[in-house]
Design a protein around this motif. Structure first.
Motif, PDB file in Angstrom:
ATOM      1  N   SER A  75      11.864  87.374  50.866  1.00 15.10           N
ATOM      2  CA  SER A  75      11.428  88.731  50.561  1.00 15.10           C
ATOM      3  C   SER A  75      11.159  89.564  51.809  1.00 15.10           C
ATOM      4  O   SER A  75      11.674  90.661  51.953  1.00 15.10           O
ATOM      5  CB  SER A  75      10.159  88.670  49.698  1.00 15.10           C
ATOM      6  OG  SER A  75       9.577  89.939  49.584  1.00 15.10           O
ATOM      7  N   THR A 131      11.654  95.398  51.065  1.00 16.00           N
ATOM      8  CA  THR A 131      10.792  94.226  50.956  1.00 16.00           C
ATOM      9  C   THR A 131      10.349  94.074  49.513  1.00 16.00           C
ATOM     10  O   THR A 131       9.344  94.667  49.093  1.00 16.00           O
ATOM     11  CB  THR A 131       9.555  94.363  51.883  1.00 16.00           C
ATOM     12  OG1 THR A 131      10.008  94.655  53.208  1.00 16.00           O
ATOM     13  CG2 THR A 131       8.749  93.079  51.903  1.00 16.00           C
ATOM     14  N   PRO A 132      11.100  93.293  48.726  1.00 18.48           N
ATOM     15  CA  PRO A 132      10.707  93.081  47.333  1.00 18.48           C
ATOM     16  C   PRO A 132       9.361  92.359  47.247  1.00 18.48           C
ATOM     17  O   PRO A 132       8.964  91.639  48.161  1.00 18.48           O
ATOM     18  CB  PRO A 132      11.813  92.188  46.775  1.00 18.48           C
ATOM     19  CG  PRO A 132      12.919  92.232  47.758  1.00 18.48           C
ATOM     20  CD  PRO A 132      12.319  92.586  49.073  1.00 18.48           C
ATOM     21  N   THR A 133       8.702  92.540  46.114  1.00 19.88           N
ATOM     22  CA  THR A 133       7.432  91.877  45.864  1.00 19.88           C
ATOM     23  C   THR A 133       7.709  90.538  45.185  1.00 19.88           C
ATOM     24  O   THR A 133       8.475  90.467  44.231  1.00 19.88           O
ATOM     25  CB  THR A 133       6.554  92.743  44.939  1.00 19.88           C
ATOM     26  OG1 THR A 133       6.398  94.026  45.547  1.00 19.88           O
ATOM     27  CG2 THR A 133       5.201  92.107  44.717  1.00 19.88           C
ATOM     28  N   VAL A 134       7.070  89.491  45.688  1.00 22.00           N
ATOM     29  CA  VAL A 134       7.185  88.169  45.080  1.00 22.00           C
ATOM     30  C   VAL A 134       6.051  88.025  44.082  1.00 22.00           C
ATOM     31  O   VAL A 134       4.903  88.303  44.400  1.00 22.00           O
ATOM     32  CB  VAL A 134       7.089  87.052  46.145  1.00 22.00           C
ATOM     33  CG1 VAL A 134       7.128  85.680  45.501  1.00 22.00           C
ATOM     34  CG2 VAL A 134       8.179  87.202  47.191  1.00 22.00           C
ATOM     35  N   THR A 143      19.597  81.965  39.762  1.00 25.50           N
ATOM     36  CA  THR A 143      19.122  83.334  39.944  1.00 25.50           C
ATOM     37  C   THR A 143      19.693  84.206  38.849  1.00 25.50           C
ATOM     38  O   THR A 143      20.839  84.017  38.441  1.00 25.50           O
ATOM     39  CB  THR A 143      19.547  83.892  41.313  1.00 25.50           C
ATOM     40  OG1 THR A 143      20.969  83.799  41.427  1.00 25.50           O
ATOM     41  CG2 THR A 143      18.900  83.139  42.462  1.00 25.50           C
ATOM     42  N   THR A 160       9.638  85.746  40.571  1.00 26.47           N
ATOM     43  CA  THR A 160      10.488  86.927  40.480  1.00 26.47           C
ATOM     44  C   THR A 160      10.364  87.743  41.757  1.00 26.47           C
ATOM     45  O   THR A 160       9.322  87.751  42.417  1.00 26.47           O
ATOM     46  CB  THR A 160      10.141  87.833  39.280  1.00 26.47           C
ATOM     47  OG1 THR A 160       8.783  88.260  39.407  1.00 26.47           O
ATOM     48  CG2 THR A 160      10.355  87.122  37.961  1.00 26.47           C
ATOM     49  N   LEU A 161      11.450  88.404  42.081  1.00 23.32           N
ATOM     50  CA  LEU A 161      11.476  89.393  43.161  1.00 23.32           C
ATOM     51  C   LEU A 161      11.586  90.753  42.486  1.00 23.32           C
ATOM     52  O   LEU A 161      12.549  91.004  41.758  1.00 23.32           O
ATOM     53  CB  LEU A 161      12.687  89.177  44.064  1.00 23.32           C
ATOM     54  CG  LEU A 161      12.694  87.927  44.932  1.00 23.32           C
ATOM     55  CD1 LEU A 161      14.072  87.706  45.540  1.00 23.32           C
ATOM     56  CD2 LEU A 161      11.650  88.049  46.030  1.00 23.32           C
ATOM     57  N   THR A 162      10.602  91.606  42.702  1.00 18.34           N
ATOM     58  CA  THR A 162      10.620  92.952  42.140  1.00 18.34           C
ATOM     59  C   THR A 162      11.039  93.916  43.236  1.00 18.34           C
ATOM     60  O   THR A 162      10.364  94.043  44.253  1.00 18.34           O
ATOM     61  CB  THR A 162       9.235  93.337  41.578  1.00 18.34           C
ATOM     62  OG1 THR A 162       8.844  92.348  40.619  1.00 18.34           O
ATOM     63  CG2 THR A 162       9.269  94.701  40.943  1.00 18.34           C
ATOM     64  N   GLU A 190      14.141  93.447  38.580  1.00 17.37           N
ATOM     65  CA  GLU A 190      13.603  92.134  38.916  1.00 17.37           C
ATOM     66  C   GLU A 190      14.691  91.071  38.876  1.00 17.37           C
ATOM     67  O   GLU A 190      15.552  91.081  38.005  1.00 17.37           O
ATOM     68  CB  GLU A 190      12.502  91.722  37.942  1.00 17.37           C
ATOM     69  CG  GLU A 190      11.246  92.510  38.081  1.00 17.37           C
ATOM     70  CD  GLU A 190      10.123  91.989  37.193  1.00 17.37           C
ATOM     71  OE1 GLU A 190       8.993  92.432  37.404  1.00 17.37           O
ATOM     72  OE2 GLU A 190      10.367  91.144  36.305  1.00 17.37           O
ATOM     73  N   ALA A 235      10.065  81.785  49.370  1.00 14.67           N
ATOM     74  CA  ALA A 235      10.061  83.069  48.659  1.00 14.67           C
ATOM     75  C   ALA A 235       9.572  84.193  49.565  1.00 14.67           C
ATOM     76  O   ALA A 235      10.142  85.286  49.585  1.00 14.67           O
ATOM     77  CB  ALA A 235       9.192  82.974  47.406  1.00 14.67           C
ATOM     78  N   GLU A 236       8.516  83.933  50.318  1.00 12.36           N
ATOM     79  CA  GLU A 236       7.975  84.948  51.224  1.00 12.36           C
ATOM     80  C   GLU A 236       8.977  85.312  52.323  1.00 12.36           C
ATOM     81  O   GLU A 236       9.153  86.473  52.653  1.00 12.36           O
ATOM     82  CB  GLU A 236       6.653  84.474  51.843  1.00 12.36           C
ATOM     83  CG  GLU A 236       5.509  84.419  50.863  1.00 12.36           C
ATOM     84  CD  GLU A 236       5.162  85.776  50.266  1.00 12.36           C
ATOM     85  OE1 GLU A 236       5.069  86.764  51.012  1.00 12.36           O
ATOM     86  OE2 GLU A 236       4.996  85.832  49.029  1.00 12.36           O
TER      87      GLU A 236
END
Length: 190
Positions: free
Chosen positions: A86, A97-100, A158, A111-113, A172, A82-83
């Motif tokens: 992102s 760079t979405p937030t995990v 997804t 979730t990826l925000t 998201e 996930a990291e």
């Protein structure tokens, strides 16, 4: 000293890739979505499915480019994956760079925000009473994630859970691990 995914993403974005004009990508993608809406008679469920299929096909090809450019090591866990998705994948290809977050208790869903979505710049959904509740405009991203992760032996589901284009506060994408795909030797090959 080991580099963090954020450092890898920033380094690759700054030095190793040719850039494409973001507005050109946004306008081209918008034309594709508009044409799909026309072709499918504004049946947004079919448009969403088609965008997901297109993204899946892109993702299974994009992963090779990603691995070649990023030089990242094999991820040890779904959290590591996930990291990297992102902070490296999204950074390399979309310069975001979405937030995990929102990890499930078994660490098989997150979730990826997306604080920003370059695909949705300059976009207004059709005002036909259906698009704002049925169309996931950037659904191609879900397919890309699915295709790319499948190529590194992670079968995932997804789906968008919210989108600012639909009036939500955030955009998201939920990513759920279905299974780790094991290497299998075809029958008869010993």
């Amino acid at each position: 000293m080991s580099r963090t995914p954020r450092q890898i993403g920033e380094e690759v974005w700054k030095s190793r890739i040719e850039k494409v004009n973001a507005e050109l990508v946004t306008l081209t993608y918008g034309s594709v979505v508009a044409q799909l809406c026309k072709d499918f008679g504004n049946d947004y469920a079919l448009v969403n499915d088609q965008l997901d299929k297109m993204g899946y096909n892109i993702g299974i090809r994009l992963i090779e480019d990603f691995l070649a450019r990023s030089g990242t090591d094999r991820c040890r866990s779904f959290k590591d994956t996930a990291e990297v998705v992102s902070k490296v994948g999204f950074k390399i290809f979309l310069n975001i760079t979405p937030t995990v977050g929102n990890w499930s208790s078994d660490n098989k869903q997150f979730t990826l925000t997306l604080d920003e979505n370059p695909l949705a710049d300059f976009v207004e959904l059709p005002d036909d009473g259906k698009a704002s509740s049925e169309l996931w405009y950037s659904n191609i991203l879900c397919g890309v994630l699915r295709g790319a992760l499948e190529m590194v032996q992670l079968q995932v589901e997804t789906a968008f859970t919210s989108d600012v284009l639909r009036g939500n506060e955030t955009t998201e994408i939920k990513v759920s691990l279905i299974r780790v795909i094991e290497d299998e030797i075809p029958v008869g090959d010993d």
